[in-house]
Design an enzyme around this catalytic site. Structure first.
Site, short mmCIF file in Angstrom:
data_model
loop_
_atom_site.label_atom_id
_atom_site.label_comp_id
_atom_site.label_asym_id
_atom_site.label_seq_id
_atom_site.Cartn_x
_atom_site.Cartn_y
_atom_site.Cartn_z
N LYS A 93 0.81 -1.23 0.00
CA LYS A 93 0.00 0.00 0.00
C LYS A 93 0.84 1.27 0.00
O LYS A 93 0.42 2.29 -0.53
CB LYS A 93 -0.96 -0.01 1.19
N GLU A 130 -10.23 6.86 3.27
CA GLU A 130 -11.10 5.94 3.99
C GLU A 130 -10.30 4.68 4.23
O GLU A 130 -9.36 4.38 3.49
CB GLU A 130 -12.35 5.63 3.16
N SER A 161 1.75 -9.81 -0.68
CA SER A 161 1.36 -8.40 -0.62
C SER A 161 1.65 -7.74 0.72
O SER A 161 1.82 -6.53 0.80
CB SER A 161 -0.13 -8.26 -0.96
C1 PLP Z 1 -5.22 -4.00 1.48
C2 PLP Z 1 -4.46 -5.26 1.26
C3 PLP Z 1 -4.80 -6.16 0.21
C4 PLP Z 1 -5.98 -5.97 -0.68
O1 PLP Z 1 -5.95 -4.86 -1.49
P1 PLP Z 1 -5.67 -4.93 -3.06
O2 PLP Z 1 -6.04 -3.58 -3.52
O3 PLP Z 1 -6.54 -6.01 -3.62
O4 PLP Z 1 -4.24 -5.26 -3.24
C5 PLP Z 1 -4.00 -7.27 0.02
N1 PLP Z 1 -2.95 -7.54 0.83
C6 PLP Z 1 -2.61 -6.72 1.84
C7 PLP Z 1 -1.44 -7.08 2.70
C8 PLP Z 1 -3.34 -5.56 2.09
O5 PLP Z 1 -3.00 -4.76 3.11
#
Ligand code: PLP
Length: 401
Positions: free
Chosen positions: A91, A113, A379
Site C-alpha cells: 500500500k 477511507e 502483498s
Molecule cells: C489491502 C491489502 C490487500 C488488498 O488490497 P488490493 O487492492 O486487492 O491489493 C491485500 N494484501 C494486503 C497485505 C493488504 O494490506
C-alpha cells in the site's frame, strides 16, 4: 514506470470503469483528471517518486526463491516480497505516489477511507513524512476490530473519524470521505487505496503499483535469464497488488495471470467476498464493474476472514481482465488461506498477511510442472493477523502459539 496507461482516455477498460459520480463531485474529479498524466510523467515527479520508493519504502522488494515451498509443489516458486516494504505491505507504493501528486496540485489537506486500517496507516505515514494534515474515515465497527491500527494512525498525527451510519464499515467510511471531499474541494486531496473509484483513480493506483512488475521483469531476468515467468499469482480485494504485479505482463500473453479472491466460507454460501466469481455488473463507488448485489440491485455485505479482501466490488481492470479471459480468477476459503499461511511460515520462515495467504492457497490447485516458474505476490506481512492465526492453530492441531 512505463509511458503508457492501460485504460483508454475516459477510464474504460472495455465496458468497465468510467466515472459515475454525482454532479457535486464532478469538479473535484475533473481537476485531478486534467492534470494527472502530465504530473506523473514529468521527470521531476518520477525522480522524487523513485527516490522515496527506494530510500523510504525500501524498494526494490526482493524476489525470493522459496526452495522448500518449491520442493513441496514440484515447481520453481518465487515470492515477491512486498511484505518487506515500510509499513508492511504494497500500500505504501500508492500512498507515496498520491501524496506527491497532492503536493504538486497544491493541496494541503489529505483525506482517506480505510477498512482494516492498512491504507489509513500508509496514508497517515506519508502525511507525517510530508507534514500534511490527515483525516481518515473509518467505520466505527472497524475501529473496534482494528484498534492497533487506529492507535498507529493517531500516533502518526492523523485524525480518525468514526463512520456511524449503516454497518459502520468500509462502505460507510467511503461515503463520509466523499462527503468531506465535496465540502472541501479547494484544499483537500482524497487518497484512494486500491484500483477502485471513479476514473482516474484506478488508472493512477495501477500505475503507481506497476513498480512491482517493473522490478519483477529485471529480477527474473537476472535470476532465470528470462523476464517471463509461466504463472503470476496475486490476491484480489480491490485489486491493487494484483494490478501492480500483472501490469507489465498484460500484453505478454504467454504469462498466465491468476487473481485469487476470498471465498470466505465458500462461494456457494452467502458469506463470501469472491466478487468476480459470484457477482454481476453494476456501479459501485463511481465505477462500472463487478460487484456483490442482491436480486433487486442492493449491494450485499461481503465476508472474508481477511479484512483487506472484504470488499463488495473489484477494480474495473479486473472485471475486464476476467471478461476478456486474459486473467483467470480463482478463490480460496478462510480455512484454505489459514492453512497456506501456516505452510509458508513453517517452510520458509515468513508469516504472510492473511490476504497474501489466499494467493498461496491456490498453489495446490494448479497442475504445476517441474520446470514451471511461478511468482506469488506476498502483498503484506502477517503481524496484524496474529489473533486469527493463533485461533486457527488451535483449530488445526490443538497446539497453541
Ligand atoms: C489491502 C491489502 C490487500 C488488498 O488490497 P488490493 O487492492 O486487492 O491489493 C491485500 N494484501 C494486503 C497485505 C493488504 O494490506
Amino acid at each position: 514506470m512505463n509511458e503508457t496507461f492501460i485504460s483508454e482516455e475516459n477510464g474504460y477498460y472495455g465496458e468497465f470503469g468510467g466515472a459515475y459520480i454525482p454532479e457535486m463531485l464532478r469538479q473535484n474529479v475533473e481537476s485531478l483528471r486534467s492534470v494527472y498524466h502530465q504530473i506523473i510523467e514529468s521527470d521531476e515527479f518520477r525522480t522524487e517518486f523513485k527516490r522515496l520508493l527506494s530510500d523510504y519504502a525500501g524498494r526494490p522488494s526482493p524476489l525470493f526463491l522459496a526452495a522448500r515451498l518449491s520442493n513441496k509443489y514440484g515447481a520453481k516458486i518465487y515470492l515477491k516480497r512486498e511484505d518487506l516494504n515500510h509499513t508492511g505491505s504494497h500500500k505504501i507504493n500508492n500512498t507515496i505516489g498520491q501524496i506527491l501528486l497532492a503536493k504538486k496540485m497544491g493541496k494541503t489537506r489529505i483525506i482517506a477511507e480505510t477498512g482494516a486500517g492498512q491504507h489509513g496507516v500508509a496514508t497517515a505515514t506519508v502525511c507525517a513524512l510530508m507534514g500534511l494534515e490527515c483525516v481518515v474515515y473509518m467505520g466505527e465497527t472497524d475501529m473496534l476490530r482494528q484498534e492497533p491500527n487506529v492507535k498507529r494512525m493517531e500516533m502518526l498525527g492523523a485524525t480518525v473519524i468514526p463512520a456511524t451510519c449503516g454497518n459502520k464499515t468500509l462502505k460507510d467510511a467511503t461515503n463520509e470521505a466523499l462527503r468531506d471531499w465535496i465540502c472541501n474541494p479547494e484544499n483537500t486531496f482524497y487518497i484512494i487505496g486500491s484500483v477502485v473509484g471513479p476514473h482516474p483513480y484506478p488508472d493512477i493506483v495501477a500505475k503507481f503499483q506497476s513498480v512491482i512488475s517493473e522490478e519483477l521483469l529485471v529480477q527474473l531476468k537476472s535470476k532465470e535469464g528470462t523476464e517471463d515467468p509461466d504463472i503470476i499469482i496475486a490476491c484480489v480485494g480491490g485489486g491493487s497488488n494484483a494490478a501492480g504485479i500483472f501490469y507489465h505482463y498484460i500484453n505478454r500473453k504467454k504469462v498466465r495471470l491468476i487473481g485469487v479472491e476470498a471465498a470466505g466460507d465458500g462461494v456457494d454460501t452467502n458469506r463470501t467476498a469472491a466478487t468476480i466469481c459470484v457477482g454481476d455488473t453494476g456501479i459501485i463507488h463511481g465505477s462500472k464493474t463487478m460487484l456483490l448485489q442482491s436480486d433487486d440491485g442492493q449491494i450485499t455485505e461481503p465476508y472474508s476472514i481477511s479484512a483487506g479482501l472484504d470488499y463488495p466490488g473489484v477494480g474495473p481492470i479486473h472485471a475486464w481482465l476476467a471478461k476478456t479471459g486474459r486473467a483467470e480468477y480463482m478463490n480460496a476459503t478462510d480455512t484454505e488461506a489459514l492453512k497456506a499461511a501456516y505452510e509458508l511460515t513453517r517452510l520458509e520462515g515468513i508469516i504472510p498477511a492473511l490476504e497474501s495467504a489466499h494467493a498461496l492457497a491456490v498453489l495446490g490447485k494448479l497442475q504445476l510442472k517441474s520446470n514451471d516458474i511461478v511468482v506469488v505476490n506476498i502483498s503484506g506481512r502477517g503481524d496484524k493477523d496474529m489473533q486469527a492465526y493463533t485461533e486457527a492453530l488451535k483449530m488445526f492441531t490443538g497446539e497453541t502459539v
